[in-house]
Design a protein around this motif. Sequence first.
Motif, PDB file in Angstrom:
ATOM      1  N   GLY A 117       4.777   3.750  14.000  1.00 21.20           N
ATOM      2  CA  GLY A 117       4.402   2.686  13.075  1.00 21.20           C
ATOM      3  C   GLY A 117       4.984   1.329  13.427  1.00 21.20           C
ATOM      4  O   GLY A 117       5.234   0.495  12.552  1.00 21.20           O
ATOM      5  N   TRP A 123       3.530  -0.797  10.352  1.00 25.12           N
ATOM      6  CA  TRP A 123       2.756   0.023   9.433  1.00 25.12           C
ATOM      7  C   TRP A 123       3.145  -0.275   7.984  1.00 25.12           C
ATOM      8  O   TRP A 123       4.334  -0.364   7.659  1.00 25.12           O
ATOM      9  CB  TRP A 123       2.943   1.516   9.722  1.00 25.12           C
ATOM     10  N   SER A 124       2.142  -0.471   7.130  1.00 25.00           N
ATOM     11  CA  SER A 124       2.209  -0.768   5.688  1.00 25.00           C
ATOM     12  C   SER A 124       2.367  -2.254   5.386  1.00 25.00           C
ATOM     13  O   SER A 124       2.341  -2.632   4.226  1.00 25.00           O
ATOM     14  CB  SER A 124       3.292   0.036   4.959  1.00 25.00           C
ATOM     15  N   ARG A 152       2.039  -6.538  -0.274  1.00 26.89           N
ATOM     16  CA  ARG A 152       2.028  -5.293  -1.047  1.00 26.89           C
ATOM     17  C   ARG A 152       0.798  -5.195  -1.930  1.00 26.89           C
ATOM     18  O   ARG A 152       0.285  -6.193  -2.432  1.00 26.89           O
ATOM     19  CB  ARG A 152       3.282  -5.202  -1.915  1.00 26.89           C
ATOM     20  N   HIS A 178       3.475   2.665  -0.478  1.00 25.59           N
ATOM     21  CA  HIS A 178       4.154   2.071   0.674  1.00 25.59           C
ATOM     22  C   HIS A 178       3.812   0.590   0.760  1.00 25.59           C
ATOM     23  O   HIS A 178       2.754   0.144   0.320  1.00 25.59           O
ATOM     24  CB  HIS A 178       3.723   2.759   1.965  1.00 25.59           C
ATOM     25  N   GLY A 179       4.681  -0.162   1.360  1.00 32.36           N
ATOM     26  CA  GLY A 179       4.406  -1.578   1.534  1.00 32.36           C
ATOM     27  C   GLY A 179       5.612  -2.297   2.100  1.00 32.36           C
ATOM     28  O   GLY A 179       6.723  -1.756   2.144  1.00 32.36           O
ATOM     29  N   GLN A 195      -0.502   1.213  -4.255  1.00 35.27           N
ATOM     30  CA  GLN A 195      -0.089   2.084  -3.159  1.00 35.27           C
ATOM     31  C   GLN A 195       1.432   2.209  -3.104  1.00 35.27           C
ATOM     32  O   GLN A 195       2.154   1.262  -3.408  1.00 35.27           O
ATOM     33  CB  GLN A 195      -0.621   1.532  -1.837  1.00 35.27           C
ATOM     34  N   THR A 235      -2.694   8.392  -0.436  1.00 35.02           N
ATOM     35  CA  THR A 235      -2.033   7.142  -0.072  1.00 35.02           C
ATOM     36  C   THR A 235      -0.563   7.355   0.297  1.00 35.02           C
ATOM     37  O   THR A 235       0.157   6.387   0.538  1.00 35.02           O
ATOM     38  CB  THR A 235      -2.111   6.121  -1.218  1.00 35.02           C
ATOM     39  N   GLN A 294       0.137   8.314   7.606  1.00 33.79           N
ATOM     40  CA  GLN A 294       0.679   7.035   8.045  1.00 33.79           C
ATOM     41  C   GLN A 294       0.421   6.816   9.537  1.00 33.79           C
ATOM     42  O   GLN A 294       1.340   6.774  10.343  1.00 33.79           O
ATOM     43  CB  GLN A 294       2.175   6.972   7.757  1.00 33.79           C
ATOM     44  N   THR A 322      -3.734   1.340  10.696  1.00 31.39           N
ATOM     45  CA  THR A 322      -3.494   0.106   9.958  1.00 31.39           C
ATOM     46  C   THR A 322      -4.560  -0.918  10.314  1.00 31.39           C
ATOM     47  O   THR A 322      -5.107  -0.895  11.409  1.00 31.39           O
ATOM     48  CB  THR A 322      -2.101  -0.484  10.253  1.00 31.39           C
ATOM     49  N   PRO A 327      -1.929  -3.434   3.724  1.00 28.79           N
ATOM     50  CA  PRO A 327      -2.276  -2.201   3.020  1.00 28.79           C
ATOM     51  C   PRO A 327      -3.675  -1.715   3.376  1.00 28.79           C
ATOM     52  O   PRO A 327      -4.577  -2.500   3.654  1.00 28.79           O
ATOM     53  CB  PRO A 327      -2.194  -2.600   1.539  1.00 28.79           C
ATOM     54  N   SER A 328      -3.824  -0.407   3.369  1.00 27.17           N
ATOM     55  CA  SER A 328      -5.145   0.188   3.548  1.00 27.17           C
ATOM     56  C   SER A 328      -5.859   0.220   2.211  1.00 27.17           C
ATOM     57  O   SER A 328      -5.299  -0.158   1.174  1.00 27.17           O
ATOM     58  CB  SER A 328      -5.011   1.605   4.115  1.00 27.17           C
TER      59      SER A 328
END
Length: 463
Positions: free
Chosen positions: A410, A190-191, A229, A235-236, A233, A201, A205, A208, A194-195
């Motif tokens: 995740g 997860w991350s 990344r 997260h990454g 956002q 944001t 979570q 994906t 990116p979404s």
Amino acid sequence: MISETAEGVIGRMVRREVSAEAVMRETLDRIEAVNPKVNAIVSLRDAADLIAEARAVDQGGPRGVLHGLPMAVKDLANVAGLPTSQGSPLFAGQVAERDDCHVARMRAAGAIFIGKTNTPEFGLGSHTFNPVHGVTVNPYDPARSCGGSSGGAAVALACGMLALADGSDMMGSLRNPAGWCNVYGMRPSWSLVPSEPRADTFLHQLSTNGPMARNPRDLALLLSVMAGRDGRQPHGMEVPDLADIAPRAAGVRIGWLGDWGGAWPYEEGILPLCEAALGVLEGLGAQVEALAAPYSREALWEAWVTLRHWAVSANLSPLLESGRLKPEAVWEVEAGQRLSALDVHRASVARSGWFSTAARLFESHDVLALPTAQVWPFPADEVYPAAIAGQAMDTYHRWMEVVVPASLAGLPVVAVPAGFGPQGLPMGLQLIGKRGADRELLELAEAWHASTDWPGQRSPVLS
């Protein structure tokens, strides 16, 4: 190109051994011949425009790692100039003005977008049908479901209409259709991908984006484009080295979670098929150990449905008053609206406990394994299975409980084709790694593919 790898056909286009125009013409011919039987690709662009775009590729230099490759995007994501229906009459015909983040990355890498792939309404439910584009059927048995919500993508890959496809995964949407269509699907850590940076944001979570393909090296190819990344956002993750994925199974320690200590029901034949697949991996040098249930089934499920209600309700609540949401969406939204902040906190505490438990499992095991589904592909005219092995399902998605452990934590997962049951229907195996172990999973999947190549061994009846 129908059975060729994406990596192979892109390489031939870059070396000018085949033109992008020829690849596009073959793609469109294949779609014309097969898509009416399965309904996987929707909103197909005009053929003359696509051929002109492919000619422009031939007249220029290399455009990127997806140079000239025809691709169709899951109909939950925006592609500039194409409709994004999300399978809902509320959005049918609405044309996107710009690309979503991962779509923009694929375009920059040289992909040519030919249309969209079908999905359930708002991606809810692992069965690809909606009132806008209809049902997408399983290419191994057109009377049965292809899974979802990335069902159109999986079918297009299985039938050779696409060499690569994107998808998204909240509750198995890259894994179940891959397993039911005899292809590969990957839910990344997860991350890592990116979404789209819209609305919240920070908190939701669960879902994906990720790649689907007919082999693990092509999964790695598309993941290398989608990942990275996004400064908009919070997260990454840093992108792992995804080049030159090579087979590696020797010494890999696999924990088999099976039926979660007897807690989950399965239709007959699924567990033995997946256990036989693990036996193949043992023959390649992996070590397989059956594990007891590591966490409470009900704690996982309650945390999952709470957080899913919360996420879906946040997204769809503004549409509730339209009166045009399907019953499952209404149920999710209304349940989400009843939640308190402490309800969400308690679910997050349970989720955190499972993440810590999984981290301890990964101290002694490199990979955890589960089937991709608890049932074989069910009749396409059903909405969802009402029971499994005599156990009634209390929600429209309880039959997909097997995908929750990875989604909730995740964790990265590669769904590999596990083979076929006596009735000729495919099933898949989830290979689950610790957070950040995306490359290691792809290497294990590549060892599996080199030994089995189920997509190459068994073509769909509708291909």
